[in-house]
Scaffold this active site. Structure first.
Site, short mmCIF file in Angstrom:
data_model
loop_
_atom_site.label_atom_id
_atom_site.label_comp_id
_atom_site.label_asym_id
_atom_site.label_seq_id
_atom_site.Cartn_x
_atom_site.Cartn_y
_atom_site.Cartn_z
CG HIS A 57 -1.91 1.00 1.37
ND1 HIS A 57 -1.64 2.28 1.80
CD2 HIS A 57 -3.23 0.95 1.13
CE1 HIS A 57 -2.77 2.97 1.81
NE2 HIS A 57 -3.75 2.20 1.40
CG ASP A 74 0.59 -2.67 6.13
OD1 ASP A 74 -0.40 -2.90 6.85
OD2 ASP A 74 0.55 -1.95 5.11
CD GLN A 111 -6.83 -4.62 3.94
OE1 GLN A 111 -7.77 -5.34 4.24
NE2 GLN A 111 -6.98 -3.35 3.64
CE LYS A 136 -7.14 -0.29 6.07
NZ LYS A 136 -8.05 0.23 5.04
CB CYS A 144 -3.62 3.30 -1.68
SG CYS A 144 -4.89 4.52 -1.37
#
Ligand code: 7TS
Length: 415
Positions: free
Chosen positions: A131, A208, A211, A234, A372
């Site tokens: 991202h 990261d 997700q 999220k 993104c």
């Protein structure tokens, strides 16, 4: 009241769980809402909404400041949330949990503070599927410090090319910063192996996990990652709050990120000494209601069986992949072996935006565009995709509705 199942329940009762999410039960353009934009943000269970409301109704006060009753209540709730979240990700100590505005700020914090000691010749290793928030902060750092950004390529299926990763990883690598799960492709990366290989060369790893957390819990000690970044919104919590997990000794060694109230021990015009962890990295009044809301989301998730979520989502991913790819002219971008239910797709020569607009008219919410991840779109030679991203509260019937919508878009737009 949440009607969530107990952890002992073997299968996910999706219809029951859906009752916990008020936003799912509405119409959009005179159709029942089919919300398939969960990678952008998830809907919130009633318990999260109620918790935030209760905070503002009866606990609202600033934290770590007042001697008075309400301030103590707010401080206890805020620090209690830190303990819940630390335990959810199995951190060794709550001080390893820093509250930020979201994944973006968590990564910027590490790039800015950890990166402050980088020198020309040092390398930052990321992947093609990142991202923008795991690209741009590192690019800015590299420009400032004269370092080099190295990028692990991905295959046509949307998987990291492991041999390339091994080739790019070296003693010059100062940090490996990769996503656990791709927001645009749904790929789940072989994170544990990547961390092991990076550590074998003494390279720290930032994950990261924006997700990843929506699809199941994570264990930072088992993973042995050095930093983990994620966003509350999220994972069924409120917007405007996120987490940076960092190993205590690493965090202790970093310079502060922002200066201001609460991050100091003492201030004079001659100089300032800084507060201890975690406050050293939380300058200013934090998002108290957001943090408490995130705790409510974590408590909600703890009540739903992770094993049941994961097997249900695996079936959903399979079903969505088969259903959507069987439509003539549809191409799924991202066909990795390990995936979460994120379907990026193209329909013939229809522009993703047009496809998304027709789906919207049918009450179906998808995201269109580059998500993104412009360098990733460039890798696939496309300007963008339409993306349906599903959560555990989505149903097989909603996948069918999406497929019908795509067929309709095709019949209206395809030459
Ligand atoms: N990293 C990943 C993998 C993401 O998917 C996102 C947001 C971020 C970082 C940034 O998170 P934030 O909460 O700080 O904004 N992804 C998306 C998306 O896929 N659609 O909208 C936002």
């Amino acid at each position: 009241m949440d009607t969530t199942l107990t952890p002992a329940t073997a299968a996910l009762n999706v219809e029951l769980l859906r009752k916990d999410f008020p936003a799912l039960h509405q119409s959009a353009h005179d159709h029942p809402l089919v919300y398939l934009d969960n990678a952008a943000t998830t809907q919130k269970p009633q318990s999260v909404i109620d918790r935030i409301r209760r905070y503002y109704e009866s606990e609202n006060s600033n934290v770590h400041r007042g001697v008075h009753f309400l301030s103590q209540l707010a401080t206890d709730a805020y620090e209690g949330a830190r303990r819940t979240i630390a335990s959810y990700i199995n951190a060794s100590d709550p001080r390893e949990v820093i509250f930020t505005r979201g994944t973006t700020e968590s990564i910027n914090l590490v790039a800015s503070s950890y990166g402050a000691s980088f020198v020309p010749g040092d390398e930052v290793l990321i992947s093609t599927m990142e991202h923008h928030s795991n690209i741009v902060p590192w690019q800015m750092l590299c420009e400032r410090r004269g370092c080099t950004l190295k990028v692990i390529p991905v295959s046509d299926e949307g998987e990291i090319i492991y041999e390339e990763f091994e080739r790019l990883l070296s003693e010059r690598t100062k940090i490996l910063a990769v996503c656990h799960t791709s927001n645009a492709l749904g790929t789940v990366n072989p994170i544990q192996r990547m961390i092991r290989d990076a550590h074998a060369l003494g390279v720290p790893v930032l994950i990261d996990a924006a997700q990843a957390l929506p699809h199941g819990p994570m264990d930072v000690r088992e993973l042995d990652c050095d930093f983990l970044c994620f966003s509350s919104h999220k994972m069924f919590g409120p917007t405007g709050v996120g987490v940076l997990y960092g190993k205590q000794d690493l965090l202790e060694s970093l310079p502060p990120y922002q200066g201001g109230g609460d991050m100091i021990e003492s201030v004079s015009f001659e100089g300032t000494t800084y507060n201890e962890l975690p406050h050293r990295f939380e300058a200013g009044t934090p998002n108290i209601a957001g943090v408490i809301g995130l705790e409510a989301a974590v408590k909600y998730l703890q009540k739903v069986s992770p094993a049941a979520i994961s097997s249900y989502e695996a079936e959903l991913t399979d079903y969505a992949t088969k259903t959507i790819s069987s439509i003539d002219g549809v191409r799924i971008v991202g066909t990795a072996k390990r995936k979460v239910p994120v379907m990026s797709f193209l329909v013939g020569d229809i522009h993703p935006y047009d496809c998304g607009t027709i789906l919207d008219r049918l009450g179906i919410a998808v995201r269109t565009g580059h998500h993104c991840t412009q360098p990733l779109m460039h890798r696939f030679g496309i300007p963008g995709t339409a993306r349906a991203s599903l959560a555990f509260y989505n149903t097989f019937g909603e996948v069918d509705a999406l497929a019908d919508g795509i067929r309709k878009a095709k019949s209206m737009l395809m030459r």
